[in-house]
Design a protein around this motif. Structure first.
Motif, PDB file in Angstrom:
ATOM      1  N   ARG A  96      -2.170  -2.642   3.330  1.00 41.46           N
ATOM      2  CA  ARG A  96      -0.768  -3.033   3.231  1.00 41.46           C
ATOM      3  C   ARG A  96      -0.593  -4.549   3.301  1.00 41.46           C
ATOM      4  N   TYR A 122       6.543   3.469   6.883  1.00 40.03           N
ATOM      5  CA  TYR A 122       5.987   3.469   5.540  1.00 40.03           C
ATOM      6  C   TYR A 122       7.065   3.664   4.474  1.00 40.03           C
ATOM      7  N   ILE A 147      -5.504   1.800   6.297  1.00 37.54           N
ATOM      8  CA  ILE A 147      -4.258   1.786   5.532  1.00 37.54           C
ATOM      9  C   ILE A 147      -3.491   0.486   5.804  1.00 37.54           C
ATOM     10  N   LYS A 207       6.495   6.000  -7.304  1.00 37.02           N
ATOM     11  CA  LYS A 207       5.661   4.799  -7.384  1.00 37.02           C
ATOM     12  C   LYS A 207       6.128   3.876  -8.503  1.00 37.02           C
ATOM     13  N   CYS A 209       0.880  -1.164   0.000  1.00 37.95           N
ATOM     14  CA  CYS A 209       0.000   0.000   0.000  1.00 37.95           C
ATOM     15  C   CYS A 209       0.914   1.210   0.000  1.00 37.95           C
ATOM     16  N   ILE A 257       2.309   4.828  -0.202  1.00 40.74           N
ATOM     17  CA  ILE A 257       1.895   6.205   0.053  1.00 40.74           C
ATOM     18  C   ILE A 257       2.991   7.098  -0.506  1.00 40.74           C
ATOM     19  N   ASN A 258       2.661   7.916  -1.497  1.00 40.98           N
ATOM     20  CA  ASN A 258       3.739   8.677  -2.152  1.00 40.98           C
ATOM     21  C   ASN A 258       4.149   9.939  -1.406  1.00 40.98           C
ATOM     22  N   ARG A 259       3.453  10.260  -0.326  1.00 39.81           N
ATOM     23  CA  ARG A 259       3.872  11.341   0.560  1.00 39.81           C
ATOM     24  C   ARG A 259       3.623  10.899   1.999  1.00 39.81           C
ATOM     25  N   VAL A 260       4.668  10.810   2.779  1.00 43.20           N
ATOM     26  CA  VAL A 260       4.490  10.438   4.185  1.00 43.20           C
ATOM     27  C   VAL A 260       4.985  11.570   5.065  1.00 43.20           C
ATOM     28  N   ASP A 266       2.453   9.789   9.938  1.00 46.93           N
ATOM     29  CA  ASP A 266       2.496   8.457   9.321  1.00 46.93           C
ATOM     30  C   ASP A 266       3.642   7.640   9.924  1.00 46.93           C
ATOM     31  N   LYS A 305      -8.619   5.451  10.281  1.00 45.40           N
ATOM     32  CA  LYS A 305      -7.806   5.766   9.100  1.00 45.40           C
ATOM     33  C   LYS A 305      -6.572   4.864   9.041  1.00 45.40           C
ATOM     34  N   ARG A 306      -5.857   4.746  10.161  1.00 46.30           N
ATOM     35  CA  ARG A 306      -4.613   3.962  10.190  1.00 46.30           C
ATOM     36  C   ARG A 306      -4.877   2.473   9.986  1.00 46.30           C
TER      37      ARG A 306
END
Length: 301
Positions: A299, A160, A295, A206, A145, A147-150, A154, A291-292
């Motif tokens: 993953r 991540y 995600i 990505k 999973c 995430i392109n911005r952490v 996060d 939310k967490r």
């Protein structure tokens, strides 16, 4: 970011023959980005049979890039070696490569492009996890999973980003956050990513740009007690910055790590602490918890 700034690639090696290191080294030589210096830090100990063999072969090795070969007097560990590589580097950006991993040809080129924003301090990527015994390949777990911005929220919940072999870091970052923690027995990379995320943006590319290998050789991640203490240290160091949801999750990860060791009392202690913070999160941190968990479920699919 100025075009074509130098990237210092730091390869640390321990208990690997040159033929094994060569696979990692050649993945650097094939990079489409060409302004590179290579720093190999040999942690086998000066004068050992393996060190002497590696030195002899590196001296004869032809490379289009400058190769600096640094010998540790004794075996000091990966973090001391990485720090020594950083201190001996001259590049505006630094990348790390374990001696049993390798990169795709366009890795550095694609990652360097993401530093256009001056607030970006670290760029990571997706990658593969490969079992060397049967050649089975699957996404490296942080890639499932992606995430392109952490940000720091996060990273205080979980890692991540992942291994050192997948990141490129701006040189100035180390002046701001310090070097790798040599007192951290494991998860030193994760602890460093937390520090960086507290001050800089962390961006992901990505694409599958590295391969991390599982094998029977020397790997810190195989030592369960070091992994458990590493997670425990991260909790103690950053707990004041963590939400209740993050505390629950890091304590749970610590308990899981201790469950693989002989320290069963410590395992139950952290499991109970995790349960307490889960209850607190359900009442006071509910949106963040949902939310967490969502995600996290993505993953592990």
């Amino acid at each position: 970011m100025k075009d074509n700034q130098k990237v210092s690639v730091i390869i640390t090696t321990y208990k690997r023959k040159f033929e094994e290191i060569k696979i990692s080294l050649e993945s650097v030589l094939k990079q489409t980005y060409r302004n590179i210096e290579i720093i190999i830090v040999d942690d086998n100990g000066k004068g050992t049979e393996l060190q002497c063999e590696i030195e002899e072969k590196i001296n004869k090795y032809e490379s289009p890039f400058l190769i600096k070969y640094i010998i540790n007097e004794n075996n000091y560990g990966a973090q001391v070696s990485r720090n020594k590589g950083i201190l001996n580097s001259t590049g505006e950006y630094l990348a790390f490569l374990d001696d049993d991993d390798k990169w795709e040809n366009e890795k550095i080129e694609l990652q360097i492009k993401e530093f256009k924003d001056e607030n970006v301090g670290l760029v990571f990527s997706q990658g593969w996890l490969i079992n060397i015994n049967d050649s089975k390949k699957k996404p490296y777990n942080m890639s499932k999973c992606f995430i392109n911005r952490v940000d720091s929220n996060d990273m205080l919940y979980g890692d991540y980003i992942g291994t050192t072999s997948q990141v490129v870091i701006k040189r100035e970052v180390f002046a701001q956050v310090g070097l790798f923690d040599v007192n951290q027995p494991a998860r030193q990379d994760y602890e460093m990513w937390i520090r960086i995320s507290l001050k800089y943006k962390c961006i992901g590319v990505k694409k599958y740009l590295f391969s991390h290998y599982i094998h029977s050789g020397e790997q810190i991640s195989k030592n369960p007690i070091k992994s458990a203490i590493g997670m425990e240290n991260i909790y103690k160091k950053y707990r004041k910055k963590m939400s209740k949801t993050s505390k629950w999750h890091i304590l749970l990860l610590t308990a899981k790590a201790y469950s693989k060791t002989s320290k069963k009392l410590t395992f139950f202690n952290y499991l109970v602490k995790s349960a307490i913070y889960l209850i607190l999160a359900l009442f006071f941190d509910n949106k963040n918890l949902i939310k967490r968990i969502k995600i996290h479920k993505e993953r592990i699919k």
